[in-house]
Design a protein around this motif. Sequence first.
Motif: not given
Length: 357
Positions: A173-174, A202-206, A224-236, A255-258
């Motif tokens: 979230d940053s 976060c994506d930039q720091s990653f 997986c972000r493909a299943l739950v679209d939030h910055n806490r998950q990883f994109s493909d 569950t909020w990530m599921m």
Amino acid sequence: MMILDAHLDLSMNAIDWNRDLRKDIVELRNFEKDLKDLPGRGQNTVTFDAMRKGNIGLCVATQIARYVKPENPLPGWNSPEQAWAHTQAQLAWYKEMVKAKELRQITDLKDLEGHLSYWETSKDSRKSIGFVLSLEGADSIVSMEHLHLAVEYGLRAIGPAHYGPGTYAFGTDSTGGIGAKGKTLLQEMEKLNLILDVTHLCDQSFWEALEVFDGVVWASHNNCRALVDHNRQFSDQQLKELIRREAVIGVVLDTWMMVPNWKRGVFTPQSADAGLKRIIDNIDHICQLAGDTKHVGIGSDLDGGFGKEQSPYDIDTIADLQKIQGMLEMRGYTSNDIKGIYQGNFLRILKKVLAKF
């Protein structure tokens, strides 16, 4: 089949939540049933006994203490020194649990191999559970001298950030990069043969962290972000890069990530259909991206600031992680596949790293 859980906040439960994990889980729930100070009170899922019942013989256990600057609205300590002191209280608890023979700290390859043999052969109903020490969020590392001290007491993995902006990187979230301090930390971690846990970056720091750090990487608890679209998950794209780097991703049971668009305090695991089947979906997604089953494991994060109210509806205690085996078999996964997911994939990384200590 023994499970290696790659992310458990054991000392946070003991020191921050004041839970004696040696007690029976029903006793703990009853003790907390009228407490309202924190979410998940009276709904905890993790005790040492529950871990033993689930054959969770080894885990990656955390220290965690966030330092927050005055403009940061997140809860945390007001100085890095206070955060460091809190991690030392958590460390003291781990040491006491080792003395009590509830836990065994794993710091090198000899420890690891000895513990795996012990866990397989011991008939003791109260076997000591093995743990590898990790730091979730590096804000408590006051200086590189403190980092060296941490390595001396057995720290073997670090996630540079947690939630929000941190000293060494930006987290969930940053938005932001690792900066000069982050580069220094990562370079020193690589020299010390520590594992970089990219969870929460976060994506930039990653991407900046992976450009700087050429050592061993994992994601202890990420979906997986493909299943739950939030910055806490990883994109493909991120998952593919981790696979390319021979990393392992531990699926997480919050569950909020599921479930897409989970609403805290509104949804329940039952109303949102948040069962372990969604974890199997995340495992399968990573395996399909990789083309094999070698890059995924379990990093449950159970009782990581939440309880049964935000865990899969088919989880009562952490022992129920064993249900994953049958669900994977129903999807066509073999016994060897499942052994890798349960323990072998993360063990492969630990053996590689701990051989250097």
